[in-house]
Structures are given as C-alpha cells and as structure tokens.
Write a protein that holds these residues in place. Sequence first.
Motif, mmCIF file in Angstrom:
data_model
loop_
_atom_site.group_PDB
_atom_site.id
_atom_site.type_symbol
_atom_site.label_atom_id
_atom_site.label_comp_id
_atom_site.label_asym_id
_atom_site.label_seq_id
_atom_site.Cartn_x
_atom_site.Cartn_y
_atom_site.Cartn_z
ATOM 1 N N LYS A 78 107.303 -2.386 42.370
ATOM 2 C CA LYS A 78 106.168 -2.161 41.491
ATOM 3 C C LYS A 78 106.339 -0.809 40.795
ATOM 4 O O LYS A 78 106.492 0.216 41.456
ATOM 5 N N GLY A 103 101.132 -2.419 32.090
ATOM 6 C CA GLY A 103 100.574 -3.474 32.920
ATOM 7 C C GLY A 103 100.157 -4.719 32.171
ATOM 8 O O GLY A 103 99.577 -5.632 32.766
ATOM 9 N N GLN A 139 102.092 0.121 36.003
ATOM 10 C CA GLN A 139 100.643 0.240 36.108
ATOM 11 C C GLN A 139 100.238 1.661 35.744
ATOM 12 O O GLN A 139 100.835 2.628 36.224
ATOM 13 N N THR A 170 108.061 -7.317 31.235
ATOM 14 C CA THR A 170 106.596 -7.301 31.252
ATOM 15 C C THR A 170 105.988 -8.673 31.541
ATOM 16 O O THR A 170 104.762 -8.791 31.632
ATOM 17 N N GLU A 215 105.129 2.400 38.599
ATOM 18 C CA GLU A 215 103.920 3.173 38.345
ATOM 19 C C GLU A 215 104.148 4.124 37.182
ATOM 20 O O GLU A 215 105.272 4.604 36.961
#
Length: 442
Positions: free
Chosen positions: A382, A11, A407, A252, A384
């Motif tokens: 997104k 993240g 994340q 990133t 994870e």
Amino acid sequence: MTDDVLLVHGGTPISGEIRVRGAKNLVPKAMVAALLGSAPSRLRNVPDIRDVRVVRGLLQLHGVTVHSGEEPGELVMDPSRVERANVTDIDAHAGSSRIPILLCGPLLHRLGHAFIPGLGGCDIGGRPVDFHFDVLRKFGATIDKREDGQYLTAPQRLRGCKIQLPYPSVGSTEQVLLTAVLAEGVTELSNAAVEPEIEDLICVLQKMGAIISVDTDRTIRVTGVDRLNGYTHRALPDRLEAASWASAALATGGSVYVRGASQREMMTFLNTFRKVGGEFEVDEDGIRFWHPGGPLKAIALETDVHPGFQTDWQQPLVVALTQASGLSIVHETVYESRLGFTSALNQMGGHIQLYRECLGGTPCRFGQRNFLHSAVVSGPTKLEAADLVIPDLRGGFSYLIAALAAQGTSRVHGIDLINRGYENFEEKLVSLGARVERPSAS
C-alpha cells in the motif's frame, strides 16, 4: 517556491481519454535535419514540449525561419539563410538540452564551423559526449576545446568513413546520420541503434534526398549526396509517453484510452503489460489500456535496446509492479543509475531492494562495475503520500503515477521537468479525473 510544485491527491483510479503527439525522441532531431535542406521543411504532429522549444530557439539563432503551419502541431522551417550564431546566445541554451550537439554535422556542412556549449539532460547515468566528437573527427572536423565550450571547424568537405559503435547508442547513431548524408563518399556504421525513432529520422532524410540503407545486422550505410531538399513529414507517435499513461492506468486501477498510440512500435511493451495482468484494446485511432480487476502478476523484466524492452518504459511500469503479487525482478542494462528513483517509492511504502549483480541473462555493461542496476520488487504494498523531488524525466512521471496510486496528498517538487517530454500533462491528468493542483502561495 510553489510554482514548481504539484499537489497530487491520490487514491482515485484515472479514467478517460488523452492524446499523444509526435515522439520526443524524434521531433527535435527531425527539426535539426531541416538545417541540411536547401528548401523549407514541414513537420507535423509536433508536441508542445520544452525540447521542441529549445531546438526552435537554436534554429532561429542560426537564421532559420520557424513558424506554425496550417494545422495544429505543424512547424515550417526555412533554412535558406543559415548564419553563424552568437556564442553568448547559444550558451543561454546550455544545460537545458543535449540536442545542441546534434547541430554539429549540419552546421559544419552549411557554415564550415559550429559551437557547442556545455550540455544538460537527465541525470540517469553515463551519456558521454566524447564519442560524438570522436565521430566528427573521423569525418574530418577539427575540434578546439575551450573554457566556454567546443569550437568545431571543417576546413574541407567532410568525408565518409567506417564507424563501429561499442554500444548501439541512439544519440551516436543520430550524429552519424545527420553528418553522413552530405559527407563525401560512403559512411558505414556498425552496431547502430535501430529504434523506431531512428527509422523515422531515416525516413525524413530519405525524403530530403539522402541515400541510406539499413541491414538486419544493425549496419547502416549512407552514400553522401551533394545537396538535400526540404521534407514534409508527420512524426511517429510517442510510444514512451503512451506507455507511461498505460502504466498509470495499471497502477491506479483505472482505464485510459491513448489516442494516437501505435501498436507496431509498442509490441514489446504490450506483451509485458499483458503478462503483468493489464488489458489493452487496439483500434485504428489508438489503444485503450485498463486494469481488469483482481491481482496483478509479478514478472522478470530486463531492459534492452530496441527491439527489447525500452529503458524509458521501465520506471513507470515499476510503480505498477509495487502492486503486483509476489517478487518482480528488474534488470536495467541501459543506464546504470536509472533505478535510483526507487528510494522514493520505498519512502511511500514500497518494498524494493537494489543489487549490484546482474539479475538476468541479457548482456550488460554494468555487472562488474559496482552499480545498483538490478531490483527486486516485493508486492503488493500500500503506497502512502509523501514529499517527492523529481530526479529526471521518466522518473518524474513515475513519481506522479505513485502519487496518484497512493493514499493521501503528495507534494511533487520539480514538476516542470516533466514538460521536457510530456505535452500538457497537467491538463491531461485533470481530464482523466486526477485530483491535482498547484499550491497557493502563502
């Protein structure tokens, strides 16, 4: 087991500067070439990676003296006392690298015999070694296949021949070059690989006294000589590692200056990087790659042999494509199993669907053979954190990129495989601000 696991706290954009040294796909082969010389060779810009250590060990087993030179990353190799190695000692290297098969030609020239154990390498699709042995037979070698490996002998001096590659394979081209330079007469190799690392190996061999010409139609002609000298050579930079760090910066949202990266060998990648929406700046010492902000763009991408988009660039860039807006299409034409790594990206929240059909117009060996070799990447998604098991070298670095972009905290297993081709990658990650650590033993 925690010693082969890396915790990646994702993240955070990576930012800073790293250095790439000599290409993994050149340095070990240039080290093998030193076996052909009658005098010591000096190789500079050598990275500290596992493949280099494997070849160094193999050379030393065969009587080559190897020691560090005056500058960092310099190796001096003296082959004046080449000797037969113990089969058991050679076998200890089996499974750790595919490089041993390239020692065949040089050892047949120097000793008249060679032994090759079972071979390892990344599991990314068919990489048959039979063609290497077929080539060596054409030069006049005899091969005795036994339970513990292949025993090769050359009753007489190897002879030049005509060879037509069914596919411009890098490994097969290297085998021909390393064998043909001391073979009697002329060798003509058609449909050869012409990657920058191949050109650099030809430069090494020419410095040693070889006579090699490369035509524009992928034909390489080698006129055998009776004797080769040593060489002094600085290895070209690793364009594959440089592209991996570029993709990490893009995925990133960061910025990485890759000192040592060279524009000339990366032109195809740089064009694609720009099409996706990345920015770069070239100076005399390297290339800075960064995400300029705003959405990335979906693209259609097909891998191909040089000068096409390299297959080793594909996996790291696919991670960045999960963050691009729209549908990206990826057609892998080099290794049939290279897209298998995408299942882990889907586990992390990516939307990637694989297809057996050719989603592109580049000539492909896999279209009628039922391999999942095309992908449609839908983004942006997104990512994870997840538990990840590294499948191969480039896929492994791609997992690192995905973990950095995700994340949460990912556990990446099998991390030491990345040491095969990325020098000091953990230190480089830390220097770029990545939050990574080895888990403490409980």
